[in-house]
Structures are given as structure tokens and as C-alpha cells.
Design a protein around this motif. Structure first.
Motif, PDB file in Angstrom:
ATOM      1  N   GLY A  37       0.731  -1.061  -0.014  1.00  0.00           N
ATOM      2  CA  GLY A  37       0.051   0.147   0.129  1.00  0.00           C
ATOM      3  C   GLY A  37       0.849   1.351  -0.020  1.00  0.00           C
ATOM      4  O   GLY A  37       0.615   2.224  -0.841  1.00  0.00           O
ATOM      5  N   GLU A  40       2.970   1.543  -3.479  1.00  0.00           N
ATOM      6  CA  GLU A  40       1.815   2.186  -4.617  1.00  0.00           C
ATOM      7  C   GLU A  40       1.772   3.753  -4.386  1.00  0.00           C
ATOM      8  O   GLU A  40       1.782   4.441  -5.204  1.00  0.00           O
ATOM      9  CB  GLU A  40       0.590   1.526  -4.473  1.00  0.00           C
ATOM     10  N   ARG A  41       1.413   4.071  -3.068  1.00  0.00           N
ATOM     11  CA  ARG A  41       1.429   5.494  -2.999  1.00  0.00           C
ATOM     12  C   ARG A  41       2.602   6.349  -3.389  1.00  0.00           C
ATOM     13  O   ARG A  41       2.539   7.489  -3.935  1.00  0.00           O
ATOM     14  CB  ARG A  41       0.982   5.966  -1.459  1.00  0.00           C
TER      15      ARG A  41
END
Length: 435
Positions: A37, A40-41
């Protein structure tokens, strides 16, 4: 609605944004899929930073935007990179905010095999020769030149036009300015040449650290908009430039970065056991998360100090990183990515003392010390390591910051032997302690 005022015969007052080195969709270095997560950011961070910049331009009702090169990071993987930039430029067009940009080394003509039509509010300076664009209602003249080739080794400043009399002159240039900050010295020139040109403001790009090199005339690197690796730590921004009556009255940083890279040193010399080290890492992570004010924090932790735990720490790098990432995951709403842990601790038992021991640890220390000066061992290591290093992709060879990997690439046999030896000694010492 922006208002432009003019006092008597003095020049008009206005404001603009100076940015550079957006490197849209540049791959982030040092990411791991262990924290999907967060990774990806980080991969979307350059897009979010550009969106934040456009938001700021609209909210502050600036009169125009200057982009001093490297909008992109080379050729696009697909057209979506270009589509995203065009969409953001259309947002500025909708607010009647013009954009003046030059192409830098990463988006030079010979680097880009794709292109999309930009809206009419965007002017791209020619790569053929420096040119001037005037904004008559603001009494502004902008002078700039794009790169035609990635590696521009000529000084471009002498070819820039003379300043236009009676207006505020802005030079837009992508330059290494003598190799500043370790960057390639493209479009080389000197600070004296820039200040002598007669312009009122130089909007520079290429160097990723923000810096005001001179005032009146102002010579300014805005730095890059979003840090992309541990080499680009700290706050990243653009500048809002306030001009009043023909002089720069203020430079206001606009922090558009949505993720921030940092390095933190943690002294563990007072730690009694592994749990104390984990607690110290957790405290450092919490402090770092508070400092970035809601942004994602990508941090590298350096463990330092002379400690009896050195061997245990050196023998368990995977556990250290896993514990640090688990501590980061437990912060709740704050997002922290622990990029790496660098062990810089020292053992309480030094190499000279270990060498005198009459056991396996002492024997291994003596073998390693002798190996550094053994021509046969050095030749064997150099041959095998060179073969592996030559197979590494150029990107890894260029940006490797791990000490042993860097030593392998550079052919530094002594560092390789010492580094591998420290690990073996620590594993052996840790195993002895465990039994």
C-alpha cells in the motif's frame, strides 16, 4: 479574478510560480513490495505533487507558472504520463494561467519518442535558439531555451537575448551550474555570468536542492517537486515569487511533496537487549512521522553506538527490518515506510582483541586479516565479483548506495573482504552466545 496594479510610472506588481524537475512518473528507488500500500502511494507521489502545485497556482491566483525543465523522466512507458500532464495544464488554462516551460535533459527532444498536443496556455521554449516571450499587460519578458539533446555541454547563457528595457526580465535555464550538488554539469555556466546578464530573476532547474544563490538579481533553484529516493531527503517545494514594482519582494515555498524521505540516526549503545533496540526504533519512527505533518514518511534508520549487541544486530538484518516495519504499521493513521536499516554500530570487542583469541572467532579474524593482503584471494574475488557486477543493470550500478554493493561495482576488494568478514564474525559470535 487576479488584479494587476501599476503605481505611476513604476512597473506592475504580480506573482508567479517557479518550479522544475517534476520527473512525472519517475520510478521510486528503494521500494519493496513488502509494504504494497505504501509502495503504491510512493509510486503515485510525483502525480500527486503536480496536482498539488496546480491546486496552489489556482488557489493563489498566480499570474503565470514557470517550469525550468524535466517535466518528465525520459520517455514514457505509455501515453498516460503525457495525458496526466496535459490534463493538469488544461486545469490552469481554465483559470487563464499561462505556463512557460523549457525541456531539460530528461525530456529533451531526442529522449522523447512520444508527444501530445498541449493546450494553448502552455508555451514551450524552442530548442533551436534562446527566445523571448513577453507578457505585455504585466511588463514581463521571459527568456528561455529547451534542450535538443540530453547532454548539453555548451554554455547557453551567452546565447540568451539581452534584457528587454523597462520590464521585469526572467531567465529560464536548466543547468548544472558547475556540477552543483553532484548533478551532471549540463549547460555549464557561472553564477557571475547569470548575475551579469541583466535579468531580474533566473528560474533554474536541474539541481534537486532548493537554493537562493543570489538576490537582486535573484538566481534561484526551486529544487525538485517530490523526492524520489533516499538521496533526496527533506522538504521539497516550488516557489511563489512575489514581485512588487519591478523587484522581488518575497519568495514563498509551496510544499507540494506528498511523501518525504528522511534519514534518522539512533544511538543504541545504552540498549540492554533486542527489545530495547526495537523500542528505540519505534520512538524514532513516531518522531519522524510527527515531523512530516500528515505526509507519507519514507525513512532510513541508522543504528549507531558501541554495544555488546552489535553481533546480534549484524547477524539478524532481516529481523531488524521486519521489526521496524511492524512498528511503523502500528502507528495507526500515520503512514511510514522503513526503506532500509543501516547498521553502523561497533562491537565492544575490537578486531585486535578478537585476533588474540585462541578460538574459532580468533582464527576467523586472523584469516580475514590475512586475506586482505593475499594476492591470490584478492585476484579470485576481483575476477568473480567483476563478472557479477558487470551483469547488473545500469540503473543499479549508477545508484547503488549499499556499501558492499558499491564496493563490488567499484572493484574495492578490501571493503568487500572486511564487510563480508564483519558479517561472518557477527554470525559466529551470535551463535556462540546463543549456545
Amino acid at each position: 479574478m487576479r488584479t494587476v496594479r501599476r503605481l505611476g510610472s513604476s512597473l506592475r506588481s504580480f506573482r508567479f510560480i517557479h518550479t522544475a524537475d517534476i520527473h512525472l512518473d519517475s520510478p521510486m528507488r528503494g521500494l519493496s513490495d513488502d509494504v504494497p500500500g505504501v509502495a503504491e502511494r510512493l509510486r503515485l507521489a510525483t502525480r500527486e505533487a503536480l496536482t498539488a502545485l496546480v491546486d496552489a497556482a489556482i488557489e493563489r491566483a498566480v499570474d503565470f507558472v514557470v517550469i525550468a525543465g524535466d517535466v518528465y523522466d525520459g520517455d514514457w512507458r505509455d501515453y498516460q504520463t503525457g495525458v496526466f500532464f496535459v490534463r493538469q495544464m488544461h486545469r490552469l488554462a481554465g483559470e487563464s494561467i499561462p505556463v512557460y516551460l523549457i525541456h531539460g535533459n530528461h525530456d529533451a527532444q531526442n529522449q522523447m519518442t512520444r508527444s501530445l498536443s498541449l493546450p494553448g496556455n502552455v508555451h514551450v521554449f524552442s530548442p533551436e535558439a534562446a527566445e523571448t516571450k513577453t507578457i505585455e499587460h504585466l511588463d514581463v519578458a521571459l527568456h528561455g531555451m529547451s534542450y535538443a539533446e540530453r547532454a548539453v555541454t555548451d554554455n547557453l547563457v551567452p546565447g540568451y537575448p539581452a534584457p528587454v528595457a523597462g520590464v521585469f526580465n526572467i531567465g529560464v535555464l536548466h543547468t548544472g551550474l558547475g556540477g552543483r550538488g553532484g548533478h551532471a554539469n549540463y549547460a555549464p555556466c557561472s553564477l557571475d555570468e547569470l548575475t551579469a546578464k541583466g535579468y531580474d530573476y533566473w528560474a533554474l532547474g536541474h539541481v534537486h536542492g532548493a537554493e537562493v544563490l543570489a538576490e537582486h538579481p535573484h538566481v534561484v533553484f526551486s529544487g525538485n517537486l517530490q523526492g524520489r529516493s533516499i538521496r533526496e531527503t527533506g522538504a521539497k517545494s516550488a516557489y511563489e515569487v512575489i514581485v512588487e514594482d519591478g523587484r522581488v519582494a518575497a519568495l514563498r515555498p509551496i510544499h507540494c511533496d506528498v511523501a518525504r524521505w528522511a534519514e534518522t540516526s539512533i544511538n543504541v549503545s545504552a540498549a540492554d537487549d533486542f527489545n530495547d533496540v526495537i523500542a528505540a526504533m519505534r520512538r524514532a519512527i513516531e518522531t519522524g512521522a510527527d515531523a512530516v505533518e500528515g505526509r507519507l514518511l519514507a525513512v532510513r534508520l541508522h543504528l549507531t553506538g558501541t554495544t555488546a549487541l552489535h553481533d546480534q544486530l549484524a547477524a539478524a538484518p532481516e529481523r531488524l527490518l521486519a521489526e521496524a516495519r511492524a512498528a511503523a504499521a502500528g502507528l495507526g493513521t500515520a503512514q511510514v515506510y522503513v526503506e532500509k536499516i543501516k547498521l553502523a554500530t561497533a562491537p565492544q570487542l575490537d578486531a585486535a582483541t578478537r585476533r588474540e583469541r585462541q578460538d574459532a572467532l580468533g582464527e576467523l579474524q586472523r584469516l580475514l586479516d590475512d586475506a586482505v593482503d593475499d594476492p591470490y584471494i584478492r585476484e579470485m574475488i576481483e575476477k568473480d565479483v567483476r563478472r557479477l557486477a558487470e551483469r547488473l543493470p545500469h540503473e543499479i550500478r549508477e545508484h547503488a548506495d549499499d556499501a558492499l554493493l558499491r564496493a563490488a561495482i567499484d572493484g574495492d576488494t578490501a571493503t568487500l573482504i572486511h564487510g563480508a568478514g564483519d558479517y561472518l564474525l557477527s554470525r559466529l559470535a551470535a551463535d556462540e552466545r546463543a549456545t
